[in-house]
Design a protein around this motif. Structure first.
Motif, PDB file in Angstrom:
ATOM      1  N   GLY A 296       0.802  -1.197   0.000  1.00 50.42           N
ATOM      2  CA  GLY A 296       0.000   0.000   0.000  1.00 50.42           C
ATOM      3  C   GLY A 296       0.847   1.265   0.000  1.00 50.42           C
ATOM      4  N   THR A 297       0.180   2.366   0.155  1.00 50.83           N
ATOM      5  CA  THR A 297       0.860   3.668   0.067  1.00 50.83           C
ATOM      6  C   THR A 297       1.073   4.322   1.447  1.00 50.83           C
ATOM      7  OG1 THR A 297      -1.268   4.796  -0.229  1.00 50.83           O
ATOM      8  CG2 THR A 297      -0.102   4.063  -2.230  1.00 50.83           C
ATOM      9  N   GLN A 298       0.655   3.658   2.520  1.00 49.39           N
ATOM     10  CA  GLN A 298       0.839   4.216   3.861  1.00 49.39           C
ATOM     11  C   GLN A 298       2.232   3.868   4.389  1.00 49.39           C
ATOM     12  OE1 GLN A 298      -1.426   6.282   5.205  1.00 49.39           O
ATOM     13  NE2 GLN A 298      -2.541   5.998   3.259  1.00 49.39           N
ATOM     14  N   CYS A 299       3.218   4.503   3.818  1.00 53.08           N
ATOM     15  CA  CYS A 299       4.609   4.207   4.182  1.00 53.08           C
ATOM     16  C   CYS A 299       4.861   4.439   5.675  1.00 53.08           C
ATOM     17  CB  CYS A 299       5.563   5.091   3.379  1.00 53.08           C
ATOM     18  SG  CYS A 299       5.227   5.099   1.594  1.00 53.08           S
ATOM     19  N   ALA A 300       4.166   5.439   6.251  1.00 53.00           N
ATOM     20  CA  ALA A 300       4.412   5.810   7.647  1.00 53.00           C
ATOM     21  C   ALA A 300       3.998   4.726   8.624  1.00 53.00           C
ATOM     22  CB  ALA A 300       3.662   7.100   7.976  1.00 53.00           C
ATOM     23  N   ASP A 301       3.273   3.692   8.139  1.00 52.50           N
ATOM     24  CA  ASP A 301       2.926   2.598   9.037  1.00 52.50           C
ATOM     25  C   ASP A 301       4.164   1.858   9.504  1.00 52.50           C
ATOM     26  OD1 ASP A 301       0.314   3.266   8.768  1.00 52.50           O
ATOM     27  OD2 ASP A 301      -0.233   1.619   7.419  1.00 52.50           O
ATOM     28  N   CYS A 302       5.204   1.848   8.672  1.00 56.03           N
ATOM     29  CA  CYS A 302       6.425   1.115   9.032  1.00 56.03           C
ATOM     30  C   CYS A 302       7.662   2.012   9.052  1.00 56.03           C
ATOM     31  CB  CYS A 302       6.675  -0.031   8.053  1.00 56.03           C
ATOM     32  SG  CYS A 302       5.366  -1.278   8.056  1.00 56.03           S
ATOM     33  N   HIS A 303       7.727   2.946   8.134  1.00 53.36           N
ATOM     34  CA  HIS A 303       8.916   3.800   8.034  1.00 53.36           C
ATOM     35  C   HIS A 303       8.762   5.057   8.886  1.00 53.36           C
ATOM     36  CE1 HIS A 303      10.596   1.410   4.703  1.00 53.36           C
ATOM     37  NE2 HIS A 303       9.328   1.282   4.294  1.00 53.36           N
ATOM     38  N   VAL A 304       9.892   5.623   9.263  1.00 55.69           N
ATOM     39  CA  VAL A 304       9.886   6.837  10.082  1.00 55.69           C
ATOM     40  C   VAL A 304      10.704   7.910   9.381  1.00 55.69           C
ATOM     41  CG1 VAL A 304       9.586   5.599  12.247  1.00 55.69           C
ATOM     42  CG2 VAL A 304      11.880   6.053  11.412  1.00 55.69           C
ATOM     43  N   PRO A 305      10.400   9.187   9.618  1.00 49.77           N
ATOM     44  CA  PRO A 305      11.127  10.262   8.926  1.00 49.77           C
ATOM     45  C   PRO A 305      12.586  10.401   9.371  1.00 49.77           C
ATOM     46  CG  PRO A 305       9.591  11.168  10.518  1.00 49.77           C
ATOM     47  CD  PRO A 305       9.301   9.705  10.442  1.00 49.77           C
ATOM     48  N   GLN A 306      12.973   9.756  10.489  1.00 49.56           N
ATOM     49  CA  GLN A 306      14.372   9.846  10.905  1.00 49.56           C
ATOM     50  C   GLN A 306      15.317   9.156   9.915  1.00 49.56           C
ATOM     51  OE1 GLN A 306      11.878   9.359  13.000  1.00 49.56           O
ATOM     52  NE2 GLN A 306      12.100  11.208  14.273  1.00 49.56           N
ATOM     53  N   GLY A 307      14.802   8.190   9.196  1.00 54.80           N
ATOM     54  CA  GLY A 307      15.602   7.497   8.197  1.00 54.80           C
ATOM     55  C   GLY A 307      14.736   6.517   7.434  1.00 54.80           C
ATOM     56  N   TRP A 308      14.813   6.563   6.095  1.00 54.19           N
ATOM     57  CA  TRP A 308      13.937   5.707   5.281  1.00 54.19           C
ATOM     58  C   TRP A 308      14.201   4.233   5.538  1.00 54.19           C
ATOM     59  CZ3 TRP A 308       9.642   6.256   2.716  1.00 54.19           C
ATOM     60  CH2 TRP A 308       9.259   5.297   1.774  1.00 54.19           C
ATOM     61  N   SER A 309      15.455   3.889   5.859  1.00 52.44           N
ATOM     62  CA  SER A 309      15.812   2.483   6.073  1.00 52.44           C
ATOM     63  C   SER A 309      15.448   1.999   7.475  1.00 52.44           C
ATOM     64  CB  SER A 309      17.305   2.281   5.831  1.00 52.44           C
ATOM     65  OG  SER A 309      18.064   3.109   6.695  1.00 52.44           O
TER      66      SER A 309
END
Length: 591
Positions: A296-309
């Motif tokens: 899906g497109t809800q990247c923020a469910d798993c990723h955080v803005p502190q680092g994409w990885s």
């Protein structure tokens, strides 16, 4: 006779004085010419003097000098503030008749205390000469007391800032300025503004109608040439024009994590070409999506803005199964064997841990009643709140299997002592199942407590110290009689004091040997004379009810009767209890 005529003439002249100018007598007695200010009064002595009334002279002065009179009444000016001037006669300081050139003011400018006036000299005023303020030969009191009154010609503002010079200027020096609260103007000076000179903004002495916008003053400093609008403060601050700061929170997209370090152009393009870049993760990072849209497109469910990885999934917030204890350390794949969109893992303990159940389902599927997420082997079961039977004393040390011989979901235990301890009941169920009335869970055999006062026979005296089995030998604790004779065999009196023995009439529970019986009040036969002090057995020699014994002398003393009954049985007619051998005849009684 000549002297009398002279006297009459003098009186006539004095009487006519108020009707004409200076009389001959006044000319004869005048001490000298008046000063120049009073010269016009020289022909009218009564303007200042009252015949034969020196005390009226002050009122004459004040009638002309109304300004001085007003000061004295108001406590103002030199004459009103100085106690000497207020109380003394005017002539004390202002003497007359010294000639036209006489100085009747007599002011010593070097020693005059200016604090006694309405204008104390402070700061720079204390250093100037009197003539600087008191000019043109005017009266001293007429000197102005306002800044503008003296310094109007020095006002560079030409009156545009009003007459209150003291709001900005110091009295210590005209060039010294007071701190000015510019916030009162509606434009508070902050940052570099607070250090600039007034004229840098108020050019040409313009004090009103100035713009308060950044762009209004700094248009010539705008490196953007108006392309970023006129709201300079959205990026710049007053600390320094080159200190750029933009609060991106105001756009609805806060810059956090790695976003805070990104350049403006990385999102807005060169020269701010992209006015409104996307605000969703996928909108900017679609090319970085290693899942190719599968999640899906809800990247923020798993990723955080502190680092994409850096991956962080809030399982507690985004699912109905918060991760606690050991679950938090488990890998995603240990539960999510299949992708989340294909099959969701079970959320019950038994659903995942059925193979780990050592009870093989015997205790049901609610594993959380005993086990916790912290450690599967660590068993924690709150017996008090979950069963209504708190484990106290020895119960807390018992194993579950000691009571729960069979599975708890098949056999429910009854929370009565007798249900588990029936074989331990030495009372053979005679006292019912409520063992807790006497026993407690700390020690079944020794720590026994029973409040005997709850029965009809409270334990008093020696009774409180004996063991239960001293009375209840069979341990059935069946009800016994409350009489002494029910427990205590009458071995001492052997029924001589009645059967059953009424021990309580003489004895008490505190001490069996400490007995007390008042024969005088408790019977119909008071003990007097020799009777007092006899042992009970002296009279009560045979078993039977003491109340049935006769109270006549002959019943006890028949064998002592030397008369052999010839005088009847009423021995007390002649004998007394003090001494049997002492005889008092009836006719001698009362003598």
């Amino acid at each position: 006779m000549r002297s009398l005529r002279a006297l009459i003439t003098l009186l006539l002249l004095m009487a006519a004085a108020p009707l004409m100018g200076q009389s001959i007598i006044e000319r004869l007695v005048t001490p000298g010419p008046l000063s120049q200010p009073h010269a016009k009064l020289e022909d009218s002595c009564n303007s200042c003097h009252a015949n034969f009334r020196k005390e009226a002279q002050n009122s004459k002065c004040l009638a002309c000098h109304t300004d001085v009179a007003s000061d004295i009444r108001a406590g103002a000016g030199y004459h009103g503030r100085s106690s000497n001037a207020r109380r003394s006669d005017c002539k004390t300081c202002h003497t007359e008749h010294k000639g036209r050139r006489a100085n009747i003011v007599r002011l010593n400018t070097r020693t005059f205390n200016h604090d006694l006036t309405d204008f104390p000299l402070r700061g720079g005023h204390a250093k100037v000469s009197c003539a600087s303020c008191h000019t043109g030969g005017k009266a001293y009191r007429l000197a102005p007391t306002t800044c503008r009154g003296c310094h109007k010609s020095d006002d560079p503002h030409k009156g545009r800032l009003g007459p209150r010079c003291q709001d900005c200027h110091q009295v210590s020096s005209w060039q010294s300025l007071k701190p000015f609260d510019h916030s009162k103007t509606g434009f508070r000076l902050t940052g570099a503004h607070s250090g600039t000179s007034c004229m840098s903004c108020h050019k040409g002495q313009q004090w009103s109608g100035l713009t308060t916008s950044c762009y209004g003053c700094h248009k010539q400093d705008d490196a953007h040439n108006g392309t970023r609008g006129t709201n300079c403060s959205s990026c710049h601050t007053t600390s320094s024009w080159r200190d750029v700061k933009f609060d991106h929170d105001t756009t609805g997209f806060s810059l956090i994590g790695a976003h805070a370090q990104a350049s403006c152009s990385s999102c807005h393009g060169a020269n701010n070409a992209i006015k409104n870049p996307p605000t969703t993760c996928y909108g900017c990072h679609e090319k970085d999506d290693s899942h190719q849209g599968a999640n899906g497109t809800q990247c923020a469910d798993c990723h955080v803005p502190q680092g994409w990885s850096r991956i962080q999934f809030d399982h507690d917030r985004l699912t109905d199964f918060p991760l606690r204890g050991a679950h938090r350390q488990a890998s995603c794949e240990s539960c999510h064997i299949h992708p989340p969109k294909v099959a969701a893992p079970p959320t019950t303990c038994f659903g995942c841990h059925e193979e780990d159940d050592s009870h093989k389902g015997g205790n049901g599927t609610d594993c959380a009643r005993c086990h916790t997420e912290t450690d599967w082997e660590a068993v924690e079961f709150d017996h008090a709140t979950m069963t209504g039977f708190p484990l106290l004393g020895k119960h807390a040390q018992a194993r579950c299997e000691d009571c729960h011989i069979e599975a708890s979901d098949q056999v429910k235990l009854v929370p009565q002592c007798a249900s588990c301890h029936y074989e331990d009941d030495v009372h053979k169920a005679e006292l019912g199942p409520s063992c807790g009335r006497c026993h407690d869970s700390n020690d079944w055999t020794t720590n026994i407590s029973f409040d005997h006062a709850l029965t009809s026979f409270p334990l008093l005296g020696k009774h409180a110290d004996i063991d239960c089995t001293d009375c209840h030998a069979d341990q059935t604790f069946t009800v016994k009689g409350p009489q002494c004779a029910d427990c205590h065999v009458d071995e001492h009196h052997e029924g001589r004091l009645g059967t059953p023995a009424q021990c309580g009439n003489c004895h008490n529970a505190s001490d069996w040997k400490a007995w007390s019986f008042d024969h005088d009040t408790q019977t119909q036969f008071p003990l007097t004379g020799k009777h007092k002090g006899l042992v009970c057995e002296s009279c009560h020699a045979r078993a039977g009810d003491p109340a049935e014994l006769s109270s006549t002398c002959a019943d006890c003393h028949r064998r002592d009767d030397v008369h052999r009954g010839e005088f009847g049985t009423d021995c007390q007619r002649c004998h007394v209890t003090d001494d049997w051998s002492k005889v008092i005849l009836p006719e001698d009684r009362g003598k």
